[in-house]
Scaffold this motif. Structure first.
Motif, short mmCIF file in Angstrom:
data_model
loop_
_atom_site.label_atom_id
_atom_site.label_comp_id
_atom_site.label_asym_id
_atom_site.label_seq_id
_atom_site.Cartn_x
_atom_site.Cartn_y
_atom_site.Cartn_z
N ILE A 34 0.82 -1.22 0.00
CA ILE A 34 0.00 0.00 0.00
C ILE A 34 0.86 1.28 0.00
CG2 ILE A 34 -2.06 -1.07 1.01
CD1 ILE A 34 -1.28 0.15 3.70
N GLY A 35 2.18 1.09 0.03
CA GLY A 35 3.07 2.24 0.00
C GLY A 35 3.30 2.73 -1.42
N ASN A 36 4.22 3.68 -1.56
CA ASN A 36 4.48 4.26 -2.88
C ASN A 36 5.76 3.74 -3.51
OD1 ASN A 36 2.16 5.83 -2.63
ND2 ASN A 36 3.30 7.35 -1.45
N GLN A 37 6.13 4.35 -4.61
CA GLN A 37 7.37 4.01 -5.32
C GLN A 37 8.59 4.31 -4.46
OE1 GLN A 37 6.87 2.12 -7.76
NE2 GLN A 37 7.37 3.30 -9.59
N ALA A 38 9.73 3.66 -4.78
CA ALA A 38 10.96 3.89 -4.02
C ALA A 38 11.29 5.38 -3.99
CB ALA A 38 12.12 3.12 -4.64
N VAL A 39 11.43 5.91 -2.80
CA VAL A 39 11.72 7.34 -2.69
C VAL A 39 13.16 7.60 -2.26
CG1 VAL A 39 9.39 8.21 -2.27
CG2 VAL A 39 10.75 7.40 -0.35
N GLY A 40 13.82 6.57 -1.75
CA GLY A 40 15.18 6.76 -1.31
C GLY A 40 15.70 5.55 -0.56
N LYS A 41 16.93 5.68 -0.05
CA LYS A 41 17.55 4.57 0.68
C LYS A 41 17.75 4.99 2.14
CE LYS A 41 20.08 2.98 -3.36
NZ LYS A 41 21.40 2.80 -3.97
N ALA A 42 17.45 4.07 3.03
CA ALA A 42 17.63 4.37 4.46
C ALA A 42 18.38 3.26 5.16
CB ALA A 42 16.27 4.58 5.12
N LYS B 22 34.13 12.82 9.98
CA LYS B 22 34.49 12.30 8.65
C LYS B 22 34.10 13.26 7.53
CE LYS B 22 33.88 7.48 10.13
NZ LYS B 22 35.24 6.99 10.28
N GLY B 23 33.45 14.38 7.92
CA GLY B 23 33.08 15.39 6.93
C GLY B 23 31.93 14.96 6.03
N VAL B 24 31.10 14.03 6.51
CA VAL B 24 30.01 13.54 5.65
C VAL B 24 28.62 13.82 6.25
CG1 VAL B 24 31.37 11.75 4.50
CG2 VAL B 24 30.16 11.18 6.62
N ARG B 25 28.57 14.61 7.32
CA ARG B 25 27.29 14.84 8.01
C ARG B 25 26.22 15.38 7.06
NH1 ARG B 25 23.06 15.18 9.22
NH2 ARG B 25 21.99 16.06 11.03
N GLU B 26 26.62 16.32 6.19
CA GLU B 26 25.64 16.99 5.33
C GLU B 26 25.04 16.08 4.25
OE1 GLU B 26 24.32 19.78 6.29
OE2 GLU B 26 25.79 19.68 7.92
N LYS B 27 25.70 14.93 4.02
CA LYS B 27 25.18 14.02 2.99
C LYS B 27 23.90 13.31 3.42
CE LYS B 27 28.26 11.20 0.93
NZ LYS B 27 29.50 10.37 0.84
N TYR B 28 23.67 13.29 4.72
CA TYR B 28 22.57 12.45 5.23
C TYR B 28 21.53 13.22 6.03
CZ TYR B 28 26.10 9.02 4.05
OH TYR B 28 27.04 8.29 3.37
N ILE B 29 20.31 12.72 5.92
CA ILE B 29 19.23 13.17 6.80
C ILE B 29 19.30 12.22 8.00
CG2 ILE B 29 16.71 13.28 7.06
CD1 ILE B 29 16.79 13.58 3.83
N VAL B 30 19.51 12.78 9.19
CA VAL B 30 19.65 11.93 10.37
C VAL B 30 18.37 11.99 11.21
CG1 VAL B 30 20.97 11.49 12.49
CG2 VAL B 30 22.16 12.20 10.40
N MET B 31 17.79 10.82 11.44
CA MET B 31 16.55 10.76 12.21
C MET B 31 16.74 9.89 13.45
SD MET B 31 13.75 10.40 9.18
CE MET B 31 12.43 10.37 10.36
N ASP C 135 18.55 15.69 12.56
CA ASP C 135 17.65 16.51 11.74
C ASP C 135 16.20 16.38 12.20
OD1 ASP C 135 19.56 17.56 9.86
OD2 ASP C 135 19.77 15.50 9.14
N TYR C 136 15.81 15.17 12.55
CA TYR C 136 14.41 14.95 12.94
C TYR C 136 14.27 13.96 14.08
CZ TYR C 136 13.43 17.03 8.38
OH TYR C 136 13.38 17.86 7.30
N TYR C 137 13.33 14.25 14.97
CA TYR C 137 12.84 13.28 15.95
C TYR C 137 11.38 13.02 15.59
CZ TYR C 137 10.09 11.83 19.92
OH TYR C 137 9.17 11.17 20.70
N THR C 138 10.98 11.77 15.60
CA THR C 138 9.55 11.47 15.44
C THR C 138 9.14 10.47 16.51
OG1 THR C 138 10.03 9.77 13.80
CG2 THR C 138 9.43 11.93 12.95
N PRO C 139 7.93 10.62 17.05
CA PRO C 139 7.53 9.78 18.18
C PRO C 139 7.09 8.36 17.81
CG PRO C 139 5.78 11.33 17.65
CD PRO C 139 6.92 11.65 16.74
N ALA D 276 11.28 14.64 3.82
CA ALA D 276 12.64 15.19 3.91
C ALA D 276 13.45 14.84 2.66
CB ALA D 276 13.33 14.67 5.17
N VAL D 277 13.34 13.58 2.20
CA VAL D 277 14.09 13.17 1.01
C VAL D 277 13.56 13.91 -0.22
CG1 VAL D 277 14.58 11.24 -0.55
CG2 VAL D 277 14.78 10.92 1.91
N GLU D 278 12.25 14.01 -0.32
CA GLU D 278 11.67 14.71 -1.47
C GLU D 278 12.12 16.17 -1.50
OE1 GLU D 278 7.67 11.95 -2.08
OE2 GLU D 278 7.53 13.80 -0.93
#
Ligand code: B1M
Length: 218
Positions: A83-91, A166-175, A192-196, A208-210
């Protein structure tokens, strides 16, 4: 008693086989997969959690209930993905170092899959470097960390610090998420995000990925 209530009851008794059968039956009867998840499986596990807190049940009962929940999840997972959608990204997802709790992480994994993510679940008790190595290896968009213990929450910061080093923080959305985690803590450690909950985690990750992709193509 409805079939959803029966799922919750059998889960609380740790009857994995019955939970599996009933989840399949509920799907066959056209029940909403999200209702099976939220009211049947999650609802049952929450009751066990409360009883555990009040010392009305103990670790063995919690473990068999968790096993029954995971058994139900294996049946439900393809439906939620469907029931979900098309691949939106990798986690990349894992429970941080020192922490063995995986039920919430598995739920987040499932909801992310349901939202169309390609998931790399690296398990529990995960070292900071392992999060980063996997994320770099697969070209992840999102790094998801779960912690259930107040003593392991600081290990989320260790991962973020290592990303910065490592200088790679900006490459990722951190949840981040898990019962003891909150918005304030997430902000303090530079996530970047906390979700309950798992459902919100999937919604937020997708948005966030979109928006990151939209900014990169703009
Ligand atoms: Co543990 N345990 N446990 N335990 N256990 C808790 C967490 C505890 C609150 C119980 C209590 O004392 N009331 C307590 C922590 C206290 C604290 O730190 N303040 C505790 C403790 C102390 C321990 C041990 C230390 C006990 C001991 O050995 N003395 C030990 C630690 C082992 C270790 O990790 N090193 C331990 C062990 C265990 C079991 C192995 C018996 C078992 C885990 C089985 C498993 O996971 N495979 C267990 C369980 C089941 C629990 C409780 C009862 C339930 C946790 C759970 O699965 N909840 C829990 C009490 C409670 O929460 N009421 C407890 C259901 C799950 C769906 O919720 O994981 O919160 P949760 O996930 C939610 C949200 O938080 C969110 O989405 C989910 C819902 O949609 N979420 C995210 C989670 N991760 C996310 C990530 C995100 C976003 C959202 O973004 C990335």
């Amino acid at each position: 008693m409805t079939i959803i209530e029966e799922i919750s009851e059998y889960l609380q008794k740790g009857k994995a086989k019955n939970v599996k059968t009933l989840v399949q039956q509920a799907i066959d009867e056209g029940a909403d997969p999200k209702q099976i998840l939220n009211e049947g499986l999650l609802g049952g596990m929450m009751i066990i959690g409360e009883k555990f807190k009040k010392n009305e049940v103990f670790v063995p009962e919690v473990l068999v209930a968790a096993r029954a929940m995971n058994a139900g999840l294996t049946i439900l997972e393809p439906k939620l993905v469907e029931i979900g959608n098309q691949a939106v990204g990798k986690a990349v997802i894992g429970t941080v170092k020192g922490d063995l709790h995986d039920i919430g992480k598995n739920l987040v994994t499932m909801m992310l899959k349901g939202a169309g993510f390609e998931i790399y679940d690296i398990g529990v008790d995960v070292e900071a470097d392992a999060f980063i190595e996997k994320a770099e290896e697969v070209g992840a968009d999102v790094i998801c960390m779960s912690a259930l213990l107040t003593t392991t929450m600081p290990n989320m910061k260790t991962v973020i610090d290592a990303l910065n080093d490592k200088g790679v923080r900006e490459k990722y959305i951190v949840m981040v998420g898990g019962a003891p985690v909150n918005e304030n803590f997430a902000e303090q450690i530079g996530a970047d995000y906390y979700t309950p909950d798992a459902t919100t985690a999937a919604e937020v990750a997708k948005k966030a990925v979109e928006s990151k992709n939209a900014m990169q193509t703009a």
